[in-house]
Design a protein around this motif. Sequence first.
Motif, PDB file in Angstrom:
ATOM      1  N   LYS A   1      -1.335  -0.968  14.419  1.00 27.66           N
ATOM      2  CA  LYS A   1      -1.740   0.371  13.986  1.00 27.66           C
ATOM      3  C   LYS A   1      -0.583   1.342  14.192  1.00 27.66           C
ATOM      4  O   LYS A   1      -0.101   1.512  15.310  1.00 27.66           O
ATOM      5  N   ILE A   2      -0.161   1.962  13.110  1.00 26.71           N
ATOM      6  CA  ILE A   2       0.885   2.990  13.182  1.00 26.71           C
ATOM      7  C   ILE A   2       0.252   4.263  12.639  1.00 26.71           C
ATOM      8  O   ILE A   2       0.402   4.626  11.467  1.00 26.71           O
ATOM      9  N   PHE A   3      -0.521   4.921  13.487  1.00 28.28           N
ATOM     10  CA  PHE A   3      -1.354   6.037  13.072  1.00 28.28           C
ATOM     11  C   PHE A   3      -0.690   7.376  13.382  1.00 28.28           C
ATOM     12  O   PHE A   3      -0.150   7.578  14.479  1.00 28.28           O
TER      13      PHE A   3
ATOM     14  N   SER B   1       1.445 -13.968  11.137  1.00 26.68           N
ATOM     15  CA  SER B   1       2.228 -12.850  10.596  1.00 26.68           C
ATOM     16  C   SER B   1       1.567 -11.517  10.962  1.00 26.68           C
ATOM     17  O   SER B   1       0.434 -11.476  11.443  1.00 26.68           O
ATOM     18  N   THR B   2       2.286 -10.430  10.720  1.00 23.01           N
ATOM     19  CA  THR B   2       1.834  -9.102  11.115  1.00 23.01           C
ATOM     20  C   THR B   2       1.383  -8.289   9.913  1.00 23.01           C
ATOM     21  O   THR B   2       2.013  -8.322   8.859  1.00 23.01           O
ATOM     22  N   ILE B   3       0.279  -7.570  10.076  1.00 20.87           N
ATOM     23  CA  ILE B   3      -0.200  -6.602   9.081  1.00 20.87           C
ATOM     24  C   ILE B   3      -0.045  -5.217   9.701  1.00 20.87           C
ATOM     25  O   ILE B   3      -0.575  -4.958  10.785  1.00 20.87           O
ATOM     26  N   ASN B   4       0.694  -4.362   9.035  1.00 20.15           N
ATOM     27  CA  ASN B   4       0.850  -2.980   9.502  1.00 20.15           C
ATOM     28  C   ASN B   4      -0.125  -2.072   8.764  1.00 20.15           C
ATOM     29  O   ASN B   4      -0.217  -2.120   7.536  1.00 20.15           O
ATOM     30  N   ILE B   5      -0.834  -1.243   9.525  1.00 20.37           N
ATOM     31  CA  ILE B   5      -1.704  -0.231   8.929  1.00 20.37           C
ATOM     32  C   ILE B   5      -1.145   1.129   9.342  1.00 20.37           C
ATOM     33  O   ILE B   5      -1.107   1.470  10.522  1.00 20.37           O
ATOM     34  N   ILE B   6      -0.689   1.874   8.347  1.00 17.21           N
ATOM     35  CA  ILE B   6       0.007   3.130   8.594  1.00 17.21           C
ATOM     36  C   ILE B   6      -0.809   4.290   8.016  1.00 17.21           C
ATOM     37  O   ILE B   6      -1.276   4.207   6.873  1.00 17.21           O
ATOM     38  N   THR B   7      -1.001   5.330   8.799  1.00 11.42           N
ATOM     39  CA  THR B   7      -1.640   6.546   8.273  1.00 11.42           C
ATOM     40  C   THR B   7      -0.686   7.714   8.453  1.00 11.42           C
ATOM     41  O   THR B   7       0.004   7.820   9.473  1.00 11.42           O
ATOM     42  N   GLU B   8      -0.651   8.568   7.441  1.00 17.32           N
ATOM     43  CA  GLU B   8       0.180   9.768   7.488  1.00 17.32           C
ATOM     44  C   GLU B   8      -0.359  10.795   6.501  1.00 17.32           C
ATOM     45  O   GLU B   8      -1.260  10.482   5.720  1.00 17.32           O
ATOM     46  N   HIS B   9       0.200  11.990   6.527  1.00 18.17           N
ATOM     47  CA  HIS B   9      -0.298  13.015   5.618  1.00 18.17           C
ATOM     48  C   HIS B   9       0.780  14.059   5.350  1.00 18.17           C
ATOM     49  O   HIS B   9       1.769  14.163   6.084  1.00 18.17           O
ATOM     50  N   ASP B  10       0.567  14.799   4.267  1.00 17.11           N
ATOM     51  CA  ASP B  10       1.373  15.996   4.017  1.00 17.11           C
ATOM     52  C   ASP B  10       0.396  17.152   3.816  1.00 17.11           C
ATOM     53  O   ASP B  10      -0.773  17.056   4.216  1.00 17.11           O
ATOM     54  N   ASP B  11       0.825  18.216   3.201  1.00 19.70           N
ATOM     55  CA  ASP B  11      -0.035  19.396   3.053  1.00 19.70           C
ATOM     56  C   ASP B  11      -1.198  19.165   2.090  1.00 19.70           C
ATOM     57  O   ASP B  11      -2.215  19.878   2.158  1.00 19.70           O
TER      58      ASP B  11
ATOM     59  N   ILE C   1      -2.874   6.081   3.397  1.00 18.03           N
ATOM     60  CA  ILE C   1      -3.094   4.885   4.206  1.00 18.03           C
ATOM     61  C   ILE C   1      -2.327   3.752   3.547  1.00 18.03           C
ATOM     62  O   ILE C   1      -2.520   3.457   2.361  1.00 18.03           O
ATOM     63  N   LYS C   2      -1.440   3.119   4.322  1.00 15.96           N
ATOM     64  CA  LYS C   2      -0.620   2.027   3.803  1.00 15.96           C
ATOM     65  C   LYS C   2      -0.948   0.743   4.547  1.00 15.96           C
ATOM     66  O   LYS C   2      -1.023   0.745   5.784  1.00 15.96           O
ATOM     67  N   ILE C   3      -1.153  -0.345   3.806  1.00 19.99           N
ATOM     68  CA  ILE C   3      -1.401  -1.662   4.397  1.00 19.99           C
ATOM     69  C   ILE C   3      -0.277  -2.574   3.964  1.00 19.99           C
ATOM     70  O   ILE C   3      -0.104  -2.847   2.768  1.00 19.99           O
ATOM     71  N   GLN C   4       0.520  -3.009   4.926  1.00 23.80           N
ATOM     72  CA  GLN C   4       1.687  -3.840   4.646  1.00 23.80           C
ATOM     73  C   GLN C   4       1.474  -5.251   5.190  1.00 23.80           C
ATOM     74  O   GLN C   4       1.058  -5.415   6.337  1.00 23.80           O
TER      75      GLN C   4
END
Length: 235
Positions: A102-104, A137-147, A152-155
């Motif tokens: 989790k890369i939140f 293997s690894t699954i990355n779940i990334i959350t981010e935002h702008d204005d 949400i990104k799943i790699q």
Amino acid sequence: MTNQDDFISTVSHELRTPLTSIRGFAQTMLASWDKLDDDNKKKFLGIIEQQSNRLINLVENILSVTKLPKDSLILKNIDINTSINPVIQIVQQQYKTHKIAKIFDKSNPHASLDLEKFQQIMINLIENAAKYSDDGSTINIITEHDDKNVYIKIQDEGIGINEEFAEKIFEKFSRIDNPLTRKIQGSGLGLYITKTLVEKMQGNISFKNLTKGTEFQVKFPLYNIEEHVKCSVTQ
């Protein structure tokens, strides 16, 4: 052949395959129970369980497809990060050897979404990432935002997707034909359902190939719930 005929034909084929497997192994066990050792009994029961789960998933996907046009939304201001956590636990139970990181962005604002449908989107994408990547293997779940949007990104670390299939992967019953996908069971409905649900909530889904693997990105606009509930809930 009409679209409805094509749908029925494809569904019939997808249902028949696991049912035939379940019946075949059940008949073998009934006819030869005393001749089978414990290892083979466990093996055959494991196949029956696996194919039963495949059948359940297929039926659930078909029901989801039939409900999509008339399914209404129940919009709430939800915490994106908190809402993804239960999904990770569900997928991790099925894919125990995969690592889910989790890369939140902890500063993510709340987004106005249908919680149940958002979690269905996440389950489909994270399961898809696990299904098409190697054990361990690894699954990355990334959350981010702008204005304006939350992302949400799943790699995954799988083999990637040929660019010529960029549009096809979101079509109903579409499956990419390569040596890996031929070994993996699936109905070809998951990404179609996912895209439909994302767009129903005014979002966008896209994918790109990484150096190793694939990234699916879901983007939702950061509306205040009162601003768009009227136009979204009936779509």
